[in-house]
Design a protein around this motif. Structure first.
Motif, mmCIF file in Angstrom:
data_model
loop_
_atom_site.group_PDB
_atom_site.id
_atom_site.type_symbol
_atom_site.label_atom_id
_atom_site.label_comp_id
_atom_site.label_asym_id
_atom_site.label_seq_id
_atom_site.Cartn_x
_atom_site.Cartn_y
_atom_site.Cartn_z
ATOM 1 N N GLN A 4 0.834 -1.202 0.000
ATOM 2 C CA GLN A 4 0.000 0.000 0.000
ATOM 3 C C GLN A 4 0.870 1.254 0.000
ATOM 4 O OE1 GLN A 4 -3.697 0.557 0.476
ATOM 5 N NE2 GLN A 4 -3.517 -1.304 -0.721
ATOM 6 N N GLY A 39 1.118 3.976 -3.014
ATOM 7 C CA GLY A 39 0.949 5.414 -2.858
ATOM 8 C C GLY A 39 2.130 6.166 -3.423
ATOM 9 N N GLN A 87 1.546 12.887 1.915
ATOM 10 C CA GLN A 87 0.317 12.534 1.190
ATOM 11 C C GLN A 87 0.012 11.045 1.304
ATOM 12 O OE1 GLN A 87 1.463 14.200 -2.633
ATOM 13 N NE2 GLN A 87 -0.259 15.626 -2.544
ATOM 14 N N TYR A 103 -3.581 10.161 2.712
ATOM 15 C CA TYR A 103 -4.649 9.634 1.860
ATOM 16 C C TYR A 103 -4.720 8.117 1.820
ATOM 17 C CZ TYR A 103 -4.771 14.407 0.214
ATOM 18 O OH TYR A 103 -4.869 15.770 0.159
ATOM 19 N N VAL A 104 -3.592 7.449 2.078
ATOM 20 C CA VAL A 104 -3.567 5.997 1.881
ATOM 21 C C VAL A 104 -3.457 5.241 3.205
ATOM 22 C CG1 VAL A 104 -2.336 4.089 0.796
ATOM 23 C CG2 VAL A 104 -2.527 6.291 -0.372
ATOM 24 N N PRO A 109 -5.981 6.495 6.790
ATOM 25 C CA PRO A 109 -7.407 6.137 6.750
ATOM 26 C C PRO A 109 -7.651 4.647 6.970
ATOM 27 C CG PRO A 109 -6.867 7.570 4.914
ATOM 28 C CD PRO A 109 -5.566 7.218 5.586
ATOM 29 N N MET A 110 -6.780 3.812 6.417
ATOM 30 C CA MET A 110 -6.959 2.378 6.606
ATOM 31 C C MET A 110 -6.523 1.957 7.996
ATOM 32 S SD MET A 110 -8.562 1.010 4.360
ATOM 33 C CE MET A 110 -8.404 -0.647 4.980
#
Ligand SMILES: Nc1ncnc2c1ncn2[C@@H]1O[C@H](COP(=O)(O)OP(=O)(O)OP(=O)(O)O)[C@@H](O)[C@H]1O
Ligand SMILES: Nc1ncnc2c1ncn2[C@@H]1O[C@H](COP(=O)(O)OP(=O)(O)OP(=O)(O)O)[C@@H](O)[C@H]1O
Ligand SMILES: [Mg+2]
Ligand SMILES: [Mg+2]
Lengths: 222, 240, 279, 245, 245
Positions: free
Chosen positions: B129, B133, B142, B146-147, B150-151
């Motif tokens: 992941q 990204g 970033q 964004y990656v 959140p997870m």
């Protein structure tokens, strides 16, 4: 140094005031860990048994214990246990019983996660070899669950050791009490708290460092 | 033995009933826990993220030290250090109200554990992941924004739930430095009324209700955040 | 259900004495599991008589107790005789019994010598410390209402924490039993920094506590106390513990025998605090 | 377009890339194969600056990957990459997966990015799934979305790391078809894969790596497959094993 | 030897086995194939009583699997089973893996069990690894140990659930070779696999299952492979896909 005077700490004070408490804290930690793991494993097995008669009481017990602060549980046991068993018990014994009963709820959650972390395939492999439920649990699943969870169990033990400081609520004489009593009598309360913090830190940090090393070893074996 | 629930209607000496006092105490418990929760989430998220940064050794060291310091000393001892030792070394701290000190102590203590969870959450994500990204041209910030985060936060909602419940329960230690919360109420009112069992039952009930409420709120959050088609693996829960 | 302490100790050969870690000179620890103090010594006389009655050697076990747990411990039988600093009041008399009063406490105010505070009325807007789980909390609450002063209360988890509140400046005054105040001041880093001031906020009989409904034991203990008063031994004990240097640091508490204590000795009784107030 | 000069890399003491030198010209499709652990993934990640390397030089479109002054995020945004495990962002819908980087990295407007992304989604035949989440798609579909995501950044070259090896056998075909389409359109591609059918059909060159991170063979597809007698023993052995069944 | 009569199974509302009827005679090697999720694993687990089923009957060597009175652990001990992910016990050495069930289930003496187990370990060619732990072996080696473990219980039949699909392509061969040896010696086998080479070489019969848990084809190997025109559309489609590359 910084308005603190640490010189009052000497061997006499350690042996007179701190040592007793230290021994009790360690003893309480060891007994509660061993007892908690045994009882906790039983509770975990009950919760995973799939039988309502076992699952419901175990679930109520575990969730009940986990939703009350330890201090309250300590106070409760201190008040209730003598009434239940009809015999007086001292603060130290009461604390020991409380910790075993309380930690069992936490250890049971760890063991439950450990058992569930064993893949369905392992369970099936044991069964496919003709093992009964008991054999499979004893020979295949629990050893692996336990091994996988050793770091988490040890981490919980560190937390448990820290929690032994809460026995002051019923006046049991533990490590913290040893320091504060000495500080009180020699008029150095702030220094006593600071030293207690240092001792707890050194002990817990070394333990958690060892857990980390162990983790690393296990990671290599896997 | 006989029950005497009337005891809650007695006057405690200042014109207030014990019942009223108990609810005031509940309010203190919730305020301490609520404020400490905010502190611990903010610091925990920050420190936990720092610990996973690939190319910032100093931030990693800082956050490691933070976590080790605050999680290897019993909360009770930390509270005393904040309350008695810190003001002695830094005199201006003397004027900081006990409430703030307890919130800081409880918040910092819990932040160390939350940081551990955040780190575990970030590391539980497949390494791919992060690569994905970066491969799209995201900067490190970033990629996290964004990656990864959140997870990671979704994954750690279950342990965050138990940490939040732990925090609520741990607030019971605040009575040691004069916060008039539920445990202090229990100890004082038991002394004054000699009706320990009734008082303890009521206080235990309030704790259980609060813990259950936290659990439900977090379950709701988890449901809200659930991603269609994504299955989260469970993590083991310990701690208090 | 009647309690029979004599039968109990006869059977077990053990008598459990409830003691405090730091209740001024009344009861405190020397470390190493050793306890001593004015009340502890009186208790030792009572236990000696108990030994005689039981006709066998009794092992004395010290059980440290706190403000919060002493009553349940005596009730549930963990502690046979509590030798701390427990106020004899009506509410407690429902649960436990008290030996004849050996010490009458006057609740006073301790302040920093430099603060200039001399009475309750000067506490307006100040912060006042006392200890969780003691009657002083109620006393303070009542006085606050009666005197119409508005002060902030803070609570220590035990007396030494409360005193630390005063010492560290978190509180401007510490309201507590005079002997405890004196004891804490005596062991402070600089005793001359602190002063006991102001009116007596309440008078409280302090007594040794035993289980309820054990008339034989109660009478035996009362008799022990009475004979100690008569023989002048009690007065000697007072001098030993409150006027002369005491271990471990050989400091003096410096608390002269108060009028109310003298009165209690002259007329031994187990009247609760409430009857003192009416006087 | 892509050039590697004596690239070496170590993990601790273990060498995982050993003096790797090769180059890929515009429009070429280079297939990389070799046994597990031979460093294929590491090589392809090094090209996209996802893994640092200790020795050697890599140039992508003239820019030096090994130069600390190079703006790596920018460089990476110009090279598309597809992973073995798809690595779609599971918390974003398919459309959001396609547009996020366009908006945040390339600075495109949201609707422009969307039109652009959906164009590629359509091309991989998944327009109907644009509002689903990755978890709701099959592996093959996810991998095609991942290809569309990389394409929507308008890359100058595409890197694939075993794009079909995590797929059920039924789904391998759809992804390979999609990649062949790309190759035929002239996209510069570097593909780590064991699918020799793909190599035979659209490959320009084949690189064979052996354990230890050494490039053992680097020759044209025709040479590689038509003259097995010229191959090294290790290569023949490997090809035998994977082509046997 | 193994007989299934109208077996059906549901997970909640979803039917995963639909009226499956077939039988396997002593010495037969039956290959089961079909798309993912068609219930192949479920079927094979049901035969070994690892998954309960709601309807139908299964007999193994004359004993009724569906009968609550049957001693299931005993029955299972007589059927060997090999799993996709090997499922060796990671906390036990190879030798302990081989002997544990012999001692605890069959009641053999420790040294007898060891001699017996090592005989099979030797047969799969791994004698040199007898004191290692599973985590120290490659996937292919682990799977061969798993086969030896099953064999050392002296089973009357062996069940395989995709024994090669978790292996690196290089290691598939060694495991298939080992299984072919077994088949040629006359072991009764039921094998879920997509390795059509294996089916062609040693299979006696092929069963094809489709999503929904229905047995779509159940015929001799020769019929299955030599007469594609007689196959159902779904089967042809599937075979095309997996044989294409
Ligand atoms: N983060 C890491 N730390 C240490 N060693 C690593 C790391 N990542 C990879 N390696 C090692 O580097 C070597 C090359 O790995 P790489 O993933 O590039 O191989 P590969 O050819 O892609 O293999 P596969 O076909 O299994 O994907 C392997 O031996 C691997 O164990
Ligand atoms: N425990 C379970 N609960 C609910 N559904 C399940 C469970 N196990 C399997 N299933 C479902 O049953 C169906 C058949 O599963 P099964 O594992 O037998 O398929 P398979 O043919 O072996 O597939 P694969 O090739 O992927 O292994 C699938 O749709 C699967 O989702
Ligand atoms: Mg790879
Ligand atoms: Mg399957």
């Amino acid at each position: 140094m910084l308005g603190l005077d640490l010189s009052f700490l000497n061997w006499e004070i350690i042996s007179k005031f701190v040592m007793n408490g230290f021994i009790f804290s360690i003893q309480l930690t060891v007994i509660a860990t061993l007892g908690g793991i045994v009882l906790g494993t039983l509770l975990a097995l009950m919760r995973l048994s799939g039988r309502q008669v076992l699952m419901v009481p175990a679930t109520i017990y575990v969730n009940g214990m986990r939703s009350i602060p330890l201090v309250m549980v300590i106070l409760w046991f201190f008040l209730l246990v003598p009434t239940i068993i009809g015999k007086p018990i001292g603060a130290e014994l009461s604390a020991t019983i409380t910790f075993v009963a309380f930690e069992a709820a936490y250890f049971s959650e760890i063991m439950r996660a450990g058992i569930q972390s064993i893949s369905r395939g392992q369970v099936n492999a044991g069964r496919a070899l003709g093992m009964t439920y008991g054999q499979n649990m004893r020979l295949v699943i629990l050893p692996q669950a336990f091994r996988n969870m050793v770091p988490v169990l040890l981490t919980q033990t560190i937390i448990l050791f820290q929690d032994t400081s809460l026995v002051y609520a019923i006046g049991a004489y533990d490590l913290l009490k040893g320091f504060t009593t000495a500080g009180k009598i020699y008029g150095r309360p702030e220094e006593a708290y600071l030293l207690a913090a240092v001792v707890y830190f050194v002990m817990c940090y070394s333990l958690s460092y060892m857990v980390k090393q162990l983790n690393r070893r296990i990671a290599i074996i896997r | 033995m006989t029950w005497d629930w009337q005891v809650f209607l007695n006057d405690d000496g200042s014109g207030r009933t014990y019942l009223r006092w108990m609810f005031d105490a509940w309010g203190w418990t919730l305020s301490v826990a609520g404020c400490a929760w905010v502190v611990s989430m903010v610091l925990g998220a920050l420190m936990g993220t720092f610990r996973t940064l690939p190319n910032s050794p100093w931030l990693v060291r800082l956050s490691n030290a933070w976590v080790e310091l605050f999680r290897n000393i019993p909360l009770l001892v930390q509270i005393f250090v904040w309350y008695f030792v810190v003001p002695k070394v830094i005199p201006p701290m003397r004027d900081v109200p006990g409430f703030v000190l307890v919130v800081l102590a409880l918040g910092f203590f819990t932040s160390a554990r939350i940081a551990e969870q955040v780190r575990a959450g970030v590391q539980a994500l497949p390494r791919g992941q992060r690569y994905a990204g970066m491969a799209l041209g995201f900067t490190t910030f970033q990629t996290y924004r964004y990656v990864i985060l959140p997870m990671a936060f979704r994954i750690i909602i279950p342990p965050l739930t138990s940490e939040s419940m732990n925090l609520l329960k741990n607030s019971s230690v605040a009575f040691a430095v004069s916060i008039a919360e539920l445990t202090m109420f229990a100890m004082q009112a038991q002394e004054e009324t000699s009706r320990g069992i009734e008082i303890y039952i009521a206080v235990t009930g309030l704790y259980a209700i609060s813990a259950f409420a936290v659990n439900r709120v977090m379950a709701l959050v988890e449901k809200k955040m659930r991603i269609p088609g994504y299955i989260v693996a469970g993590t083991a829960g310990g701690g208090h | 259900q009647g309690a029979d302490t004599l039968a109990k100790v006869k059977a077990s050969g053990v008598v459990t004495m409830g003691v405090r870690d730091s209740s001024g000179a009344l009861s405190y620890t020397l470390g190493d599991g050793k306890y001593t103090g004015y009340h502890v010594e009186i208790c030792e006389r009572i236990v000696a008589n108990l030994e005689k009655a039981a006709g066998r050697k009794l092992e004395v076990k010290y059980q440290p107790v706190t403000s919060q747990n002493r009553i349940p411990l005596v009730q549930n039988g963990t502690v046979d005789i509590e030798c701390g600093s427990t106020t004899n009041n009506l509410a407690r008399q429902k649960d436990v019994a008290f030996v004849d009063t050996t010490f009458v406490e006057e609740v006073r105010i301790a302040v920093k010598a430099s603060s200039g505070i001399t009475s309750v009325s000067q506490l307006n807007g100040k912060t006042v410390a006392t200890t969780t789980g003691t009657t002083s909390v109620q006393t303070l609450r009542r006085n606050k209402r009666a005197a119409g002063v508005d002060f902030k209360e803070v609570f220590g988890k035990d007396h030494s924490d409360s005193f630390l509140l005063l010492e560290s400046g978190r509180a401007d005054a510490f309201v507590m039993d005079g002997s405890i105040l004196a004891g804490n001041i005596a062991t402070a880093k600089k005793p001359s920094d602190f002063k006991i001031v102001g009116e007596v906020l309440s008078v409280e009989p302090i007594a040794i506590m035993i289980r309820k409904d054990d008339p034989w034991f109660k009478r035996m203990a009362d008799d022990t106390v009475k004979s100690m008063i008569k023989s002048g031994e009690m007065n000697k004990l007072w001098t030993k513990w409150f006027l002369q240097p005491i271990p471990p640091k050989n400091t003096k508490v410096g608390l002269a025998l108060s009028v109310s204590t003298k009165a209690a000795w002259d007329n031994p009784n187990d009247k609760p605090m409430e009857e003192y107030v009416q006087k | 377009m892509i050039e590697l000069k004596e690239v070496s890399k170590w993990y601790g003491d273990v060498q995982v890339l050993n003096n790797c030198t090769t180059s890929i010209k515009k429009g070429e499709v280079v297939v990389v194969c070799g046994p597990s652990g031979s460093g294929k993934s590491t090589l392809i990640k090094a090209i996209n600056a996802l893994e640092p390397f200790q020795k050697g030089q890599i140039f992508v479109d003239g820019q030096a990957v090994h130069d600390p002054k190079t703006d790596l995020p920018k460089l990476r945004s110009r090279v598309g990459m597809v992973f073995q495990n798809f690595e779609l962002f599971p918390h974003l819908s398919v459309t959001e997966n396609l547009t996020l980087a366009q908006v945040k990295v390339l600075g495109r407007k949201a609707d422009e990015a969307k039109t652009h992304g959906l164009k590629y989604l359509d091309r991989v035949g998944l327009m109907a799934h644009k509002d689903k989440f990755p978890g709701q798609l099959s592996g093959g579909q996810q991998q095609r979305v991942a290809i569309a995501r990389a394409l929507s950044m308008d890359p100058i070259a595409m890197l694939f790391d075993e794009p079909t090896s995590a797929l059920d056998p039924e789904m391998v075909g759809e992804v390979l078809d999609c990649m062949m389409g790309l190759a035929l359109e002239g996209m510069t591609m570097m593909v780590v894969t064991h699918e020799m059918g793909f190599a035979k059909k659209v490959g320009s060159r084949v690189i064979f790596m052996d354990v230890g991170g050494r490039i053992l063979e680097d020759c044209s597809k025709d040479e590689f497959f038509s003259h097995p007698e010229n191959r090294q023993a290790r290569t023949k052995d490997f090809l035998n094993k994977i082509l046997q069944h």
